[in-house]
Design a protein around this motif. Structure first.
Motif, PDB file in Angstrom:
ATOM      1  N   ALA A  18       0.827  -1.211   0.000  1.00  0.00           N
ATOM      2  CA  ALA A  18       0.000   0.000   0.000  1.00  0.00           C
ATOM      3  C   ALA A  18       0.856   1.253   0.000  1.00  0.00           C
ATOM      4  N   GLU A  19       1.904   1.254   0.835  1.00  0.00           N
ATOM      5  CA  GLU A  19       2.786   2.420   0.888  1.00  0.00           C
ATOM      6  C   GLU A  19       3.495   2.622  -0.447  1.00  0.00           C
ATOM      7  N   GLY A  20       3.904   1.524  -1.101  1.00  0.00           N
ATOM      8  CA  GLY A  20       4.570   1.623  -2.397  1.00  0.00           C
ATOM      9  C   GLY A  20       3.652   2.209  -3.456  1.00  0.00           C
ATOM     10  N   GLU A  21       2.380   1.777  -3.418  1.00  0.00           N
ATOM     11  CA  GLU A  21       1.402   2.308  -4.379  1.00  0.00           C
ATOM     12  C   GLU A  21       1.184   3.804  -4.168  1.00  0.00           C
ATOM     13  N   ILE A  22       1.113   4.203  -2.895  1.00  0.00           N
ATOM     14  CA  ILE A  22       0.910   5.631  -2.608  1.00  0.00           C
ATOM     15  C   ILE A  22       2.072   6.453  -3.139  1.00  0.00           C
ATOM     16  N   ARG A  23       3.295   5.988  -2.860  1.00  0.00           N
ATOM     17  CA  ARG A  23       4.476   6.719  -3.327  1.00  0.00           C
ATOM     18  C   ARG A  23       4.502   6.804  -4.854  1.00  0.00           C
ATOM     19  N   LYS A  24       4.139   5.699  -5.506  1.00  0.00           N
ATOM     20  CA  LYS A  24       4.133   5.667  -6.978  1.00  0.00           C
ATOM     21  C   LYS A  24       3.123   6.647  -7.538  1.00  0.00           C
ATOM     22  N   ASN A  25       1.918   6.671  -6.939  1.00  0.00           N
ATOM     23  CA  ASN A  25       0.872   7.578  -7.418  1.00  0.00           C
ATOM     24  C   ASN A  25       1.267   9.043  -7.210  1.00  0.00           C
ATOM     25  N   LEU A  26       1.899   9.330  -6.063  1.00  0.00           N
ATOM     26  CA  LEU A  26       2.345  10.702  -5.804  1.00  0.00           C
ATOM     27  C   LEU A  26       3.395  11.137  -6.823  1.00  0.00           C
ATOM     28  N   GLU A  27       4.337  10.233  -7.149  1.00  0.00           N
ATOM     29  CA  GLU A  27       5.384  10.574  -8.116  1.00  0.00           C
ATOM     30  C   GLU A  27       4.799  10.813  -9.502  1.00  0.00           C
ATOM     31  N   ASN A  28       3.864   9.959  -9.903  1.00  0.00           N
ATOM     32  CA  ASN A  28       3.219  10.132 -11.211  1.00  0.00           C
ATOM     33  C   ASN A  28       2.440  11.440 -11.264  1.00  0.00           C
ATOM     34  N   ALA A  29       1.766  11.740 -10.114  1.00  0.00           N
ATOM     35  CA  ALA A  29       0.976  12.979 -10.084  1.00  0.00           C
ATOM     36  C   ALA A  29       1.882  14.197 -10.232  1.00  0.00           C
ATOM     37  N   ARG A  30       3.061  14.182  -9.594  1.00  0.00           N
ATOM     38  CA  ARG A  30       3.997  15.304  -9.715  1.00  0.00           C
ATOM     39  C   ARG A  30       4.419  15.498 -11.175  1.00  0.00           C
ATOM     40  N   LYS A  31       4.761  14.420 -11.841  1.00  0.00           N
ATOM     41  CA  LYS A  31       5.205  14.498 -13.231  1.00  0.00           C
ATOM     42  C   LYS A  31       4.104  15.045 -14.127  1.00  0.00           C
ATOM     43  N   MET A  32       2.854  14.537 -13.925  1.00  0.00           N
ATOM     44  CA  MET A  32       1.729  14.980 -14.736  1.00  0.00           C
ATOM     45  C   MET A  32       1.420  16.448 -14.479  1.00  0.00           C
ATOM     46  N   LYS A  33       1.538  16.862 -13.208  1.00  0.00           N
ATOM     47  CA  LYS A  33       1.253  18.244 -12.864  1.00  0.00           C
ATOM     48  C   LYS A  33       2.297  19.171 -13.488  1.00  0.00           C
ATOM     49  N   SER A  34       3.562  18.739 -13.498  1.00  0.00           N
ATOM     50  CA  SER A  34       4.633  19.559 -14.059  1.00  0.00           C
ATOM     51  C   SER A  34       4.486  19.716 -15.565  1.00  0.00           C
ATOM     52  N   LYS A  35       3.797  18.773 -16.206  1.00  0.00           N
ATOM     53  CA  LYS A  35       3.592  18.848 -17.645  1.00  0.00           C
ATOM     54  C   LYS A  35       2.273  19.515 -18.016  1.00  0.00           C
ATOM     55  N   GLY A  36       1.548  20.002 -16.972  1.00  0.00           N
ATOM     56  CA  GLY A  36       0.358  20.783 -17.237  1.00  0.00           C
ATOM     57  C   GLY A  36      -0.922  20.004 -17.386  1.00  0.00           C
ATOM     58  N   TYR A  37      -0.941  18.752 -16.956  1.00  0.00           N
ATOM     59  CA  TYR A  37      -2.182  17.970 -17.018  1.00  0.00           C
ATOM     60  C   TYR A  37      -3.241  18.600 -16.108  1.00  0.00           C
ATOM     61  N   PRO A  38      -4.510  18.601 -16.540  1.00  0.00           N
ATOM     62  CA  PRO A  38      -5.602  19.122 -15.681  1.00  0.00           C
ATOM     63  C   PRO A  38      -5.696  18.304 -14.384  1.00  0.00           C
ATOM     64  N   ALA A  39      -6.055  18.966 -13.291  1.00  0.00           N
ATOM     65  CA  ALA A  39      -6.140  18.302 -11.984  1.00  0.00           C
ATOM     66  C   ALA A  39      -7.158  17.163 -11.990  1.00  0.00           C
ATOM     67  N   ASP A  40      -8.286  17.347 -12.723  1.00  0.00           N
ATOM     68  CA  ASP A  40      -9.300  16.292 -12.763  1.00  0.00           C
ATOM     69  C   ASP A  40      -8.756  15.019 -13.404  1.00  0.00           C
ATOM     70  N   ASP A  41      -7.933  15.208 -14.484  1.00  0.00           N
ATOM     71  CA  ASP A  41      -7.369  14.038 -15.150  1.00  0.00           C
ATOM     72  C   ASP A  41      -6.373  13.323 -14.242  1.00  0.00           C
ATOM     73  N   ILE A  42      -5.566  14.115 -13.536  1.00  0.00           N
ATOM     74  CA  ILE A  42      -4.586  13.528 -12.615  1.00  0.00           C
ATOM     75  C   ILE A  42      -5.293  12.724 -11.518  1.00  0.00           C
ATOM     76  N   ALA A  43      -6.370  13.310 -10.984  1.00  0.00           N
ATOM     77  CA  ALA A  43      -7.128  12.639  -9.915  1.00  0.00           C
ATOM     78  C   ALA A  43      -7.718  11.328 -10.403  1.00  0.00           C
ATOM     79  N   GLU A  44      -8.249  11.336 -11.654  1.00  0.00           N
ATOM     80  CA  GLU A  44      -8.870  10.121 -12.190  1.00  0.00           C
ATOM     81  C   GLU A  44      -7.836   9.018 -12.393  1.00  0.00           C
ATOM     82  N   ILE A  45      -6.656   9.380 -12.844  1.00  0.00           N
ATOM     83  CA  ILE A  45      -5.618   8.387 -13.153  1.00  0.00           C
ATOM     84  C   ILE A  45      -4.951   7.861 -11.890  1.00  0.00           C
ATOM     85  N   THR A  46      -4.643   8.735 -10.932  1.00  0.00           N
ATOM     86  CA  THR A  46      -3.861   8.329  -9.749  1.00  0.00           C
ATOM     87  C   THR A  46      -4.715   7.968  -8.538  1.00  0.00           C
ATOM     88  N   GLY A  47      -5.986   8.426  -8.522  1.00  0.00           N
ATOM     89  CA  GLY A  47      -6.817   8.154  -7.348  1.00  0.00           C
ATOM     90  C   GLY A  47      -6.616   9.147  -6.237  1.00  0.00           C
TER      91      GLY A  47
END
Length: 314
Positions: free
Chosen positions: A276-305
């Motif tokens: 569970a902790e590994g999944e959380i860390r992975k999702n947070l890292e993916n969210a950072r990358k997506m946010k830095s590339k300008g992905y909409p917050a709604d899309d990031i939320a849908e993909i990462t949870g």
């Protein structure tokens, strides 16, 4: 011939003058055949009102038959009623197990039901007292007290109770005379049960001075027994010892099994937590990358949870 040899062998094991009164044979000889001793014993150990002692009893059959066909019969050590109609059930149990608790509840309930019969005149029902003597400390292992009195109480108002069923458990190995010095006969009867055994030659003077205890001692004298009684007495203790060995083995097996199950559960929970902790860390890292590339917050939320708040705080 074999039976005679076993009898002599059993007699050899009884080194002292007396037999142990806790054995099935001796307990029933004392309390199942002598009304005066049984009344004294019950008055000493049961929580009866001071103005309502037992003054006379009649023995009832120890067999508790069911009220319906196909039900299970059970046999108690001593069963009697007094002049007021109260019912008393006495059991001597060498080792504690949960099935015994269920059995004493069943037997006390049977004693209630049998009072009604077919007429269903509920006003005739009288109290039932169940006195259970345990040669075991496992009934309440975390409690130092040896005397346990159970009644039907109101949970929110314990001072309010329902009459008619009372259960008393006495853990004999925990008994210390100083616990109930104010009840002399209770002390004497419990000393009789806990201090007299196959090795006893000399009885403490305090016990011999009491007429009722002295009579009980005469009943459990080895010289008063027939060869057949001594044989059955020895067979009883052999059976008790076998059951204790089995119980101890089951208890230890349970500890080992419980420890192993606990360790396995801990490992499984640890693995699950790690995943569970590994999944959380992975999702947070993916969210950072997506946010830095300008992905909409709604899309990031849908993909990462992740929630929008968690994404905004990255």
């Amino acid at each position: 011939m074999q039976k005679q040899n076993e009898t002599k062998k059993g007699e050899a094991k009884v080194k002292g003058k007396y037999l142990n009164p806790k054995a099935d044979l001796t307990f029933k000889l004392v309390f199942g055949e002598h009304k005066d001793l049984t009344m004294s014993f019950l008055n000493a150990l049961l929580p009866l009102a001071e103005d309502a002692p037992i003054t006379s009893i009649e023995y009832e059959t120890p067999e508790m038959s069911p009220e319906r066909d196909g039900g299970k019969n059970s046999v108690v050590d001593v069963r009697c009623t007094d002049a007021r109609g109260r019912h008393f059930i006495v059991e001597m149990q060498m080792s504690w197990h949960e099935e015994f608790k269920k059995r004493i509840i069943m037997n006390a309930s049977k004693a209630i039901v049998k009072q009604v019969g077919t007429a269903e005149v509920f006003t005739k029902i009288q109290p039932v007292y169940s006195l259970n003597l345990l040669n075991d400390k496992r009934f309440q292992p975390d409690a130092d007290d040896f005397y346990h009195d159970y009644a039907i109480l109101n949970v929110d108002h314990p001072e309010r109770s329902l009459d008619y069923l009372r259960f008393v458990f006495v853990e004999l190995p925990k008994f210390k005379p100083r616990n109930i010095l104010e009840k002399k006969m209770a002390v004497l009867w419990l000393r009789f049960l806990t201090e007299i055994n196959e090795m006893t030659d000399e009885v403490p003077a305090e016990l011999m001075e009491n007429e009722q205890i002295r009579k009980a001692l005469s009943i459990v004298e080895k010289s008063a027994m027939t060869e057949n009684q001594l044989y059955n007495y020895e067979r009883f203790w052999d059976q008790v010892n076998r059951e204790l060995v089995l119980a101890e083995g089951n208890f230890n097996d349970g500890l080992v099994k419980g420890r192993a199950e606990g360790e396995a559960k801990g490992k499984a929970e640890g693995i699950a937590e790690g995943i569970a902790e590994g999944e959380i860390r992975k999702n947070l890292e993916n969210a950072r990358k997506m946010k830095s590339k300008g992905y909409p917050a709604d899309d990031i939320a849908e993909i990462t949870g992740l929630t929008r708040e968690e994404i905004e705080n990255l």
